[in-house]
Structures are given as C-alpha cells and as structure tokens.
Write a protein that holds these residues in place. Structure first.
Motif, mmCIF file in Angstrom:
data_model
loop_
_atom_site.group_PDB
_atom_site.id
_atom_site.type_symbol
_atom_site.label_atom_id
_atom_site.label_comp_id
_atom_site.label_asym_id
_atom_site.label_seq_id
_atom_site.Cartn_x
_atom_site.Cartn_y
_atom_site.Cartn_z
ATOM 1 N N PHE A 167 1.014 -0.594 -0.132
ATOM 2 C CA PHE A 167 0.098 -0.211 0.089
ATOM 3 C C PHE A 167 1.028 0.998 -0.180
ATOM 4 C CE2 PHE A 167 -2.397 -3.295 2.555
ATOM 5 C CZ PHE A 167 -3.575 -3.171 1.073
ATOM 6 N N GLY A 168 2.026 1.226 0.068
ATOM 7 C CA GLY A 168 2.611 2.572 0.002
ATOM 8 C C GLY A 168 4.063 2.723 1.281
ATOM 9 N N VAL A 169 4.009 3.779 1.167
ATOM 10 C CA VAL A 169 4.884 3.852 2.873
ATOM 11 C C VAL A 169 3.618 5.127 3.640
ATOM 12 C CG1 VAL A 169 6.664 5.988 2.945
ATOM 13 C CG2 VAL A 169 7.265 4.861 1.700
ATOM 14 N N GLY A 170 2.670 5.549 2.286
ATOM 15 C CA GLY A 170 1.128 6.512 3.591
ATOM 16 C C GLY A 170 1.266 5.740 4.597
ATOM 17 N N ALA A 171 1.009 4.522 3.644
ATOM 18 C CA ALA A 171 -0.422 3.196 4.727
ATOM 19 C C ALA A 171 0.683 3.033 6.450
ATOM 20 C CB ALA A 171 -0.734 2.583 4.169
ATOM 21 N N VAL A 172 1.764 2.753 6.144
ATOM 22 C CA VAL A 172 3.043 2.617 7.090
ATOM 23 C C VAL A 172 2.973 4.144 8.267
ATOM 24 C CG1 VAL A 172 4.863 2.424 7.485
ATOM 25 C CG2 VAL A 172 4.493 1.209 5.787
ATOM 26 N N LEU A 173 2.875 4.654 8.077
ATOM 27 C CA LEU A 173 2.981 6.071 8.330
ATOM 28 C C LEU A 173 1.740 6.392 9.373
ATOM 29 C CD1 LEU A 173 4.144 8.719 5.613
ATOM 30 C CD2 LEU A 173 5.569 7.523 8.318
ATOM 31 N N ALA A 174 0.627 6.033 8.489
ATOM 32 C CA ALA A 174 -0.484 6.280 8.912
ATOM 33 C C ALA A 174 -1.407 5.256 9.810
ATOM 34 C CB ALA A 174 -1.718 6.169 7.609
ATOM 35 N N GLY A 175 -0.405 4.067 10.229
ATOM 36 C CA GLY A 175 -0.617 2.970 10.628
ATOM 37 C C GLY A 175 -0.099 3.464 12.081
ATOM 38 N N LEU A 176 0.757 3.698 11.913
ATOM 39 C CA LEU A 176 1.835 3.661 13.478
ATOM 40 C C LEU A 176 0.927 3.675 14.587
ATOM 41 C CD1 LEU A 176 5.296 5.400 11.949
ATOM 42 C CD2 LEU A 176 4.151 2.850 12.400
ATOM 43 N N HIS A 177 -0.016 3.988 14.376
ATOM 44 C CA HIS A 177 -0.981 4.737 15.718
ATOM 45 C C HIS A 177 -2.172 4.915 15.579
ATOM 46 C CE1 HIS A 177 -1.620 6.714 19.490
ATOM 47 N NE2 HIS A 177 -1.159 6.362 20.556
ATOM 48 N N PRO A 178 -2.997 4.985 15.899
ATOM 49 C CA PRO A 178 -4.812 4.889 16.215
ATOM 50 C C PRO A 178 -4.740 6.240 15.647
ATOM 51 C CG PRO A 178 -4.911 3.012 17.805
ATOM 52 C CD PRO A 178 -3.744 4.203 17.367
ATOM 53 N N GLN A 179 -4.382 7.883 16.457
ATOM 54 C CA GLN A 179 -4.286 9.197 16.888
ATOM 55 C C GLN A 179 -3.411 10.169 15.522
ATOM 56 O OE1 GLN A 179 -4.046 10.700 21.049
ATOM 57 N NE2 GLN A 179 -5.006 9.638 21.428
ATOM 58 N N MET A 180 -2.449 9.036 14.954
ATOM 59 C CA MET A 180 -1.537 10.159 13.482
ATOM 60 C C MET A 180 -3.012 10.312 12.477
ATOM 61 S SD MET A 180 1.752 8.078 14.519
ATOM 62 C CE MET A 180 3.022 8.576 13.503
ATOM 63 N N ARG A 181 -2.485 10.922 12.004
ATOM 64 C CA ARG A 181 -2.733 11.639 10.648
ATOM 65 C C ARG A 181 -2.067 11.508 9.521
ATOM 66 N NH1 ARG A 181 -7.228 16.476 10.592
ATOM 67 N NH2 ARG A 181 -7.882 15.498 8.553
ATOM 68 N N TRP A 182 -3.007 10.647 8.716
ATOM 69 C CA TRP A 182 -0.852 11.140 7.172
ATOM 70 C C TRP A 182 -1.792 12.178 6.032
ATOM 71 C CZ3 TRP A 182 2.970 11.790 5.392
ATOM 72 C CH2 TRP A 182 3.180 11.965 4.020
ATOM 73 N N GLU A 183 -2.334 13.050 6.420
ATOM 74 C CA GLU A 183 -2.396 14.094 5.181
ATOM 75 C C GLU A 183 -0.940 14.435 4.054
ATOM 76 O OE1 GLU A 183 -4.764 16.796 5.774
ATOM 77 O OE2 GLU A 183 -6.823 15.344 6.490
ATOM 78 N N GLU A 184 -0.779 13.530 3.267
ATOM 79 C CA GLU A 184 0.779 13.787 1.965
ATOM 80 C C GLU A 184 0.802 15.220 1.995
ATOM 81 O OE1 GLU A 184 2.948 11.645 -1.325
ATOM 82 O OE2 GLU A 184 1.120 11.622 -1.265
ATOM 83 N N PRO A 185 1.381 16.023 2.429
ATOM 84 C CA PRO A 185 2.723 15.589 2.752
ATOM 85 C C PRO A 185 3.417 16.084 4.490
ATOM 86 C CG PRO A 185 3.680 17.949 1.986
ATOM 87 C CD PRO A 185 1.862 17.744 2.255
ATOM 88 N N VAL A 186 2.414 15.457 5.099
ATOM 89 C CA VAL A 186 2.454 16.202 6.966
ATOM 90 C C VAL A 186 1.694 15.160 6.972
ATOM 91 C CG1 VAL A 186 1.574 17.641 8.543
ATOM 92 C CG2 VAL A 186 2.435 18.864 6.125
ATOM 93 N N LEU A 187 2.778 14.655 7.684
ATOM 94 C CA LEU A 187 2.142 13.257 9.233
ATOM 95 C C LEU A 187 1.892 14.415 10.708
ATOM 96 C CD1 LEU A 187 1.850 10.557 10.098
ATOM 97 C CD2 LEU A 187 4.809 10.719 10.446
ATOM 98 N N GLU A 188 0.257 13.562 11.186
ATOM 99 C CA GLU A 188 0.035 15.138 12.949
ATOM 100 C C GLU A 188 0.238 13.696 13.466
ATOM 101 O OE1 GLU A 188 -3.169 16.839 11.671
ATOM 102 O OE2 GLU A 188 -2.469 18.256 10.829
ATOM 103 N N LEU A 189 0.824 14.261 14.756
ATOM 104 C CA LEU A 189 0.904 12.923 15.989
ATOM 105 C C LEU A 189 0.926 13.638 17.189
ATOM 106 C CD1 LEU A 189 4.025 12.735 13.806
ATOM 107 C CD2 LEU A 189 4.691 11.392 15.836
ATOM 108 N N PRO A 190 -0.304 12.556 18.221
ATOM 109 C CA PRO A 190 -0.464 13.633 19.268
ATOM 110 C C PRO A 190 0.547 14.056 20.196
ATOM 111 C CG PRO A 190 -0.855 11.269 18.934
ATOM 112 C CD PRO A 190 -0.153 11.228 17.240
ATOM 113 N N GLY A 191 0.718 15.116 20.837
ATOM 114 C CA GLY A 191 1.823 16.110 21.720
ATOM 115 C C GLY A 191 1.035 15.882 22.834
ATOM 116 N N PRO A 192 2.231 16.500 24.223
ATOM 117 C CA PRO A 192 1.596 16.266 25.351
ATOM 118 C C PRO A 192 0.239 17.278 25.680
ATOM 119 C CG PRO A 192 3.654 16.065 25.786
ATOM 120 C CD PRO A 192 3.456 16.713 24.198
ATOM 121 N N PRO A 193 -0.482 16.767 26.491
ATOM 122 C CA PRO A 193 -1.478 17.773 26.666
ATOM 123 C C PRO A 193 -0.907 19.291 27.061
ATOM 124 C CG PRO A 193 -1.643 15.897 27.635
ATOM 125 C CD PRO A 193 -0.588 15.925 27.373
ATOM 126 N N GLY A 194 -1.408 20.125 26.812
ATOM 127 C CA GLY A 194 -1.535 21.679 26.733
ATOM 128 C C GLY A 194 -0.306 22.400 25.586
#
Length: 342
Positions: A167-194
C-alpha cells in the motif's frame, strides 16, 4: 500536536529500523516503564528487573524521569544505537557543550542533584559512572529478554514491510498509531496535553521508523538538526508473545488431531508454531514447544525438505516460517482458513 513535513526526497528515505542487538534507548525507555509501573504486560518483567537493579541506579533515576523527555545523549543515534555498534563509547564521548545544554533543559522540569553539575561541566569520571550504570542496567533489563523482545519486533517489522510493499509509505505512516494522521506531505502526531502546534521540516534527511517495546502509548519523535530524525512507536503485539517473561511451557507439544495424525504430534506442533509471518529461530521454537534444539532442528529440516517450511537468515539468526503449502495444509487440517494477508 507535532506536524512533520516531508518532501518527495524524505518519502524516498523513510526506512524501518532493525538492530539484532536492541538499542540503548530501549533500556532508557524501560527505566521509565519500571518507574511508572505501566500495564500488566510488563508486570512480570518489572518484578524480575526490580529485584536486581545495579548499585548506582539512582544515577539514572536522577536523569530519566518517569515520563517525558530524557537527555538525548543517553540514547545515541542510528549509527551508534546499540552496544554492538558502540553506543556506550558514544555516550562516554559526549561533548561538554551538549551535556551542558541538555542538563540545563532537564533542570527546567526537575531539581537535579549536586553531582549533575559535574556532569554538566563535562567531568569524565562522572560521565563514566553514568555510562557504566546504564550498561549494567541494560544487561539486567534488556539482555535476558532479548529473544522475546526480538520476536515481537520482528513480527511488527514483517507486518510493516508487507504494508509498505502493498500500500505504500503513506499507509505505514498512518498505521503507526490510532491518533496519527497522514495527509501528504504532513504527518500529524498527538502531543502532550497543553502543548501547542510544532512544525518540523525533514528537509531531505528522511525518517527512521523504530519500534520500541517500552515506547509507551504515545509515539516519540527524536528530532534535531543533525543526523537522521527518528520516530519511535510501540509495536503491534501478538497475544502469544505478549509477556516478556516466558511462562513455564506445556510439557507436551499440542497440535490439531488431523495434523498430528498426518505428521506426528511433535512435527505437527512445529509446523503450526511456524505459521506466522515473523516465524521463529530454532532456539525460540525449542523453548516454545519444550523440546531440545536438536529435535526442533530435525523437524524443521524434514518440513523444509517437504516444501512446508522455509528458512531465512537475518543477520546472525536463521528464522523459519511456513510456506504457502505449509499454511494451506494447516488450514485444511484445522479448518481455520489459514493466515489471511490483505
């Protein structure tokens, strides 16, 4: 929220990490897990490790908080990540300027003991003491559990490789964590509260994806202006390898009745045990079935000669897994439908 920005060159340089000897960063993260007492999965491990901590473990406790950031000099980068690639030599060689900068940052969040000032000033004796203690802790917390940890990480890596190929690199990036979001060309990760939004541009250096047993529930981005950026994530766990401390195995190998009738009970159990993408080494197979390595090797050889098992060398380890023929035989004999990959 952390936003990691990729160029086409960065996407071409996304790699999956692999170390036959686990990185020292695994030990640092395990120390955090030990201190915060996270989850039943590690309860037996915590009990085993907690009884034999090195004499000067308090040195590490002062530098590694139960959660959050720990000094980067304790976790060397990909080129010197593990003991076999010179991790502890790299820690001993940390420049004073880096020690000063990182300990100053650590002191913003917690009060440091007086000896930490010696470390910040680049005192070699103090740095050696910290390094020796970390090496001793690695031998207690990681080395005895290496085979089971490696089995979890190998299975996860096999899954990610399959996903990337299909499925490609994007599918791997998106599947690393339920809260991670891949919208090419940006990968969004959850951060600490605040924490507000932080943008990081890879600028052609790529990204190393590194699964760590003790990562915790939230992915960790190890980002700086030099070297390869690293994204640490928790591997997917197989319930059969969900405990780092092996439970006493059954004294008799188990297998389906039909398969045991065809192949014999032990050989059938060997075939079924190898029916996973990650497979097993001969040693792991012997331990899981409570048989000798010589017996395990004999059965693997017979199954490989029959075209039911294949063996693949990874670094210094040979891993065995079923072929399509072997998987189909198990499926037919047990009525399970076999292992289905998308």
């Amino acid at each position: 929220m952390l936003r990691i920005h990729f160029t086409s060159e960065d996407l071409a340089r996304v790699t999956l990490g692999y170390n036959s000897s686990l990185p020292v960063s695994e030990a640092v993260m395990s120390l955090q897990a030990l201190r915060r007492g996270s989850g039943p999965r590690f309860s037996a491990w915590r009990h085993a490790v907690g009884k034999q901590l090195p004499a000067r473990a308090s040195l590490l406790g002062s530098l590694v908080p139960a959660a959050g950031w720990a000094p980067d000099f304790l976790t060397p980068g990909p080129d010197h990540a593990s003991p076999t690639t010179g991790a502890f030599d790299a820690i001993r060689a940390t420049p004073q300027r880096r020690l000063t900068t990182e300990l100053r940052r650590l002191s913003h969040d917690r009060r440091l003991p007086a000896w930490a000032q010696l470390l910040a000033d680049g005192d070699r004796e103090t740095l050696d003491a910290v390094t020796d203690t970390l090496a001793a802790y690695y031998d207690i917390a990681v080395t005895p559990f290496l085979d089971r940890m490696r089995a979890v990480l190998d299975a996860d890596r096999t899954w990610r490789v399959h996903t990337m190929a299909r499925f490609g690199v994007g599918a791997v990036l998106a599947g690393l964590h339920p809260q991670m979001r891949w919208e090419e060309p940006v990968l969004e990760l959850p951060g600490p509260p605040g924490q507000g939004q932080i943008d990081f541009h890879l600028e052609g250096r790529g990204l190393l994806l590194s699964a760590h047993i003790f990562c915790g529930s939230r992915p960790r981005a190890l980002l700086n202006d030099v070297g390869t950026p690293v994204l640490v994530y928790a591997p997917a766990w197989n319930p059969q390898t969900g405990n780092l401390v092996a439970e006493p195995p059954d004294t008799r190998p188990r297998s389906s009745t039909a398969l045991a009738t065809l192949l014999g009970r032990t050989r059938a159990a060997v075939l079924e045990a190898l029916a996973s993408p990650a497979g097993h080494s001969t040693k792991q197979l012997a331990e899981s079935l409570a048989i000798s390595p010589a017996t395990a090797s004999e059965h693997v050889t017979a199954l490989r000669d029959a075209g039911l098992v294949t063996s693949l060398r990874q670094a210094n380890t040979v891993r065995h897994t079923t072929t399509n023929l072997g998987t189909n035989l198990i499926s037919t004999a047990t009525g399970t439908g076999g292992i289905q990959l998308p």
